[in-house]
Write an enzyme that holds these catalytic residues in place. Structure first.
Site, PDB file in Angstrom:
ATOM      1  N   ASP A   1    -112.572  22.817 -90.673  1.00 39.81           N
ATOM      2  CA  ASP A   1    -113.104  24.186 -90.750  1.00 39.81           C
ATOM      3  C   ASP A   1    -113.927  24.329 -92.038  1.00 39.81           C
ATOM      4  O   ASP A   1    -113.367  24.398 -93.124  1.00 39.81           O
ATOM      5  CB  ASP A   1    -111.906  25.156 -90.717  1.00 39.81           C
TER       6      ASP A   1
ATOM      7  N   ASN B   1    -116.012  26.849 -92.860  1.00 42.30           N
ATOM      8  CA  ASN B   1    -116.278  28.213 -93.363  1.00 42.30           C
ATOM      9  C   ASN B   1    -115.023  29.078 -93.443  1.00 42.30           C
ATOM     10  O   ASN B   1    -115.089  30.296 -93.572  1.00 42.30           O
ATOM     11  CB  ASN B   1    -117.345  28.899 -92.497  1.00 42.30           C
TER      12      ASN B   1
ATOM     13  N   ASP C   1    -115.574  23.507 -86.888  1.00 44.48           N
ATOM     14  CA  ASP C   1    -116.954  23.809 -86.511  1.00 44.48           C
ATOM     15  C   ASP C   1    -117.859  22.581 -86.681  1.00 44.48           C
ATOM     16  O   ASP C   1    -117.423  21.535 -87.159  1.00 44.48           O
ATOM     17  CB  ASP C   1    -117.472  24.988 -87.353  1.00 44.48           C
TER      18      ASP C   1
ATOM     19  N   ASP D   1    -119.916  16.705 -74.263  1.00 39.34           N
ATOM     20  CA  ASP D   1    -119.193  16.866 -73.016  1.00 39.34           C
ATOM     21  C   ASP D   1    -120.119  17.547 -72.005  1.00 39.34           C
ATOM     22  O   ASP D   1    -120.886  18.440 -72.380  1.00 39.34           O
ATOM     23  CB  ASP D   1    -117.967  17.758 -73.251  1.00 39.34           C
TER      24      ASP D   1
ATOM     25  N   ASP E   1    -117.127  15.707 -67.418  1.00 43.94           N
ATOM     26  CA  ASP E   1    -115.821  16.326 -67.160  1.00 43.94           C
ATOM     27  C   ASP E   1    -115.551  16.540 -65.667  1.00 43.94           C
ATOM     28  O   ASP E   1    -116.431  17.003 -64.935  1.00 43.94           O
ATOM     29  CB  ASP E   1    -115.795  17.692 -67.872  1.00 43.94           C
TER      30      ASP E   1
ATOM     31  N   GLU F   1    -115.094  11.199 -66.366  1.00 38.83           N
ATOM     32  CA  GLU F   1    -113.680  11.535 -66.181  1.00 38.83           C
ATOM     33  C   GLU F   1    -113.505  11.614 -64.666  1.00 38.83           C
ATOM     34  O   GLU F   1    -113.930  12.578 -64.040  1.00 38.83           O
ATOM     35  CB  GLU F   1    -113.318  12.882 -66.825  1.00 38.83           C
TER      36      GLU F   1
ATOM     37  N   HIS G   1    -107.825  14.861 -75.601  1.00 40.46           N
ATOM     38  CA  HIS G   1    -107.517  16.287 -75.761  1.00 40.46           C
ATOM     39  C   HIS G   1    -106.628  16.826 -74.644  1.00 40.46           C
ATOM     40  O   HIS G   1    -106.146  17.949 -74.737  1.00 40.46           O
ATOM     41  CB  HIS G   1    -108.821  17.078 -75.808  1.00 40.46           C
ATOM     42  N   ASP G   2    -106.441  16.044 -73.564  1.00 39.32           N
ATOM     43  CA  ASP G   2    -105.590  16.478 -72.451  1.00 39.32           C
ATOM     44  C   ASP G   2    -104.261  15.740 -72.420  1.00 39.32           C
ATOM     45  O   ASP G   2    -103.450  15.945 -71.524  1.00 39.32           O
ATOM     46  CB  ASP G   2    -106.295  16.230 -71.104  1.00 39.32           C
TER      47      ASP G   2
END
Length: 567
Positions: free
Chosen positions: A21, A23, A29, A98, A200, A257, A330-331
């Site tokens: 992060d 900010n 970000d 992605d 995806d 995927e 991430h899954d």
């Protein structure tokens, strides 16, 4: 085999919301990624895949896109992305985004127009609409995230289709106009200078056009939609067209995927004229559950089961084309928490053994953020602490299927997608150095002992070993063998050792991985090999004896001597 540039890559997956992060708003970000490029470069990776950063209401953390041409303000502006692409390029790092084209967000302008003008909208045919039956949904199919795939379209007798969340209406790929709009968008991003896409949920774009009911498979009276809405006959027409109109015009990489594709169809996906450069195979990642979408149907497994799944996958991919190897994403939950069953065995040796085992399989290796420092699953005490829509659905479905609230919570703690989405541990300061304010998702409290800063200073850390693994694959004398070489399993029936050879021209690399907390004898004449990698190297003096013993969770990668000087 024709060599392709992307076979040589080492890809690092970034979940931007949780990476860094810049900010201090509690959300990672794009500038945060740019600021950490030196870290990524020193790790040795050559490409980053960034999870969706497009405009989105974030119902499914960016996999619900409301504008394909804009970035979500919480991640930054287009100039931040341009700057990231340029600065990454200077450091020898390519950027892959992605691509989410099975569905949009219900807040996309097309769907919003349909909601306002259900009868006359020019986007009416961009989505899948069907009439209900006697006040009931058109079919009894269950969405991947639970509940019916059908949602009533307000003020009509029509329902719209969503394979995933109710806020993710599926696009109607039968409509040529939709496809043309999507191809134009794909080319817009490729023209921007990205290296390609991870694609995806692409096997969902074709539905069985008869839209018939099936026998229920759960107490909710519904049936998994994957039987009628995933990898259906006719999908090949769409996938060939997608490739012809977009990817094939660029020297780009595409990573599909593609769950649900049987091995005998892999040639269509990754063969010489395949739709994609490579695909992920989820069979070994989902070995602990009956299906990726039913976490409460637990499966007990052992090392032999894992080994069989990995080698079957490797053989089938090798026959067809090229694979994308991964331990985490991430899954998925964290690999050390999944594949190393005893908590007391989760440490430097087991994490590095796992890392090396998957890294030298045939295919392009993917590292998911935090894997390289050994980040683990967390345990949450209440359902309210979860963010992931899939976890929340699984919790309530588990209880409907007869499990207690405690059991339901246990299942989702094991498998929750939030496990891999907790903010990255940069240092031991508050919030792990991810941000100076409370992050969007609760931290894993072990950041005080597991973090990048500490491991960068420790020559014997998991992070340093990952750097070594990457160096061996990319720059050692055996690099071609470890990249392009055929793979041949050895000791296939051994209950706790995963082992294989990589063979290329005259070269041979032998890899041994002990998945046990006890030493295991192996027949190995060490004098015939040079050691390329050993996660016990500080304490191992190879004996010249015929018999060699693998220490608990040892990873040993050896180059056969006769071959070591051949080109």
């Amino acid at each position: 085999m024709e060599k392709k540039w992307w076979q040589k890559e080492v890809i690092y997956q970034i979940y931007p919301k949780s990476f860094y992060d810049s900010n201090n708003d509690g959300i990672g970000d794009i500038k945060g990624i740019t600021q950490k490029l030196d870290y990524l470069q020193s790790l040795g990776i050559t490409m980053v895949w960034i999870c969706p950063i497009y405009q989105s209401p974030m119902a499914d953390n960016g996999y619900d896109i409301s504008d394909y041409y804009q970035l979500n303000p919480e991640f930054g502006k287009m100039k931040d992305l341009d700057e990231l692409i340029d600065q990454a390029k200077e450091k020898g790092i390519k950027v892959v985004l992605d691509l989410v084209i099975n569905h949009t967000s219900d807040e996309h302008i097309w769907f919003q127009d349909l909601l306002e003008n259900p009868e006359t909208s020019k986007y009416r045919d961009y989505y899948i609409l069907k009439s209900g039956k006697d006040g009931q949904p058109p079919t009894n199919w269950r969405s991947v995230f639970g509940g019916s795939v059908w949602e009533p379209l307000k003020n009509t007798d029509q329902y719209y289709f969503h394979s995933f969340d109710v806020k993710q209406p599926d696009l109607n790929w039968e409509n040529k106009q939709v496809r043309e709009e999507l191809y134009q968008m794909v080319n817009f991003w490729l023209d921007k200078g990205i290296a390609g896409f991870r694609v995806d949920a692409i096997t969902f774009i074709k539905k069985d056009q008869n839209y018939g009911d099936l026998p229920a498979d759960g107490v909710d009276g519904l049936v998994k939609c994957t039987k009628k809405a995933r990898n259906q006959p006719g999908i090949e027409t769409f996938l060939h067209e997608l490739k012809d109109k977009t990817f094939s015009k660029y020297d780009c990489v595409t990573i599909g995927e593609a769950p649900g594709v049987p091995y005998d169809q892999y040639g269509d996906y990754i063969g010489d004229n395949g739709y994609f450069s490579m695909i992920f195979d989820f069979r070994y990642a989902d070995l602990d559950v009956a299906s990726g979408s039913e976490w409460f149907r637990r499966i007990d497994w052992n090392v032999l089961d894992l080994k069989k799944l990995i080698f079957t996958s490797q053989r089938e991919i090798q026959k067809a084309g090229w694979g994308a190897n991964f331990l985490e994403n991430h899954d998925q939950n964290r690999s050390i928490s999944k594949y190393i069953k005893q908590e007391e065995d989760r440490h430097f040796h087991s994490a590095t053994m796992l890392g090396a085992m998957f890294f030298f399989l045939r295919g392009t290796p993917f590292i998911y953020q935090g894997q390289e420092i050994g980040m683990t699953n967390f345990e949450r005490k209440r359902i309210e602490e979860f963010d992931d829509i899939s976890s929340i659905d699984q919790y309530y479905r588990s209880m409907k299927e007869g499990f207690s609230a405690e059991e339901a919570l246990h299942f989702i703690n094991l498998r929750s997608r939030d496990n891999s989405r907790t903010p990255f541990h940069w240092n031991a300061k508050e919030y792990g150095g991810f941000s100076e304010v409370k992050p969007w998702l609760g931290m894993n409290e072990n950041y005080k002992t597991i973090n990048a800063e500490q491991q960068e200073q420790d020559p014997h850390s998991i992070l340093q070993f990952y750097k070594e693994i990457i160096q061996v694959r990319q720059k050692s004398e055996a690099c071609d063998c470890l990249t392009y070489g055929e793979i041949e399993p050895i000791l296939e029936d051994h209950p706790t050792i995963v082992a294989y050879k990589r063979i290329w021209n005259q070269e041979e690399v032998v890899c041994y991985y002990n998945f046990s907390s006890e030493s295991q004898p192996v027949e190995l004449e060490l004098t015939k090999y040079d050691v390329l990698l050993d996660n016990y190297k500080e304490e191992t003096v190879p004996s010249l004896k015929q018999k060699c013993s693998l220490k608990p969770y040892q990873a040993l990668v050896l180059l056969k001597k006769e071959a070591s000087h051949h080109e």
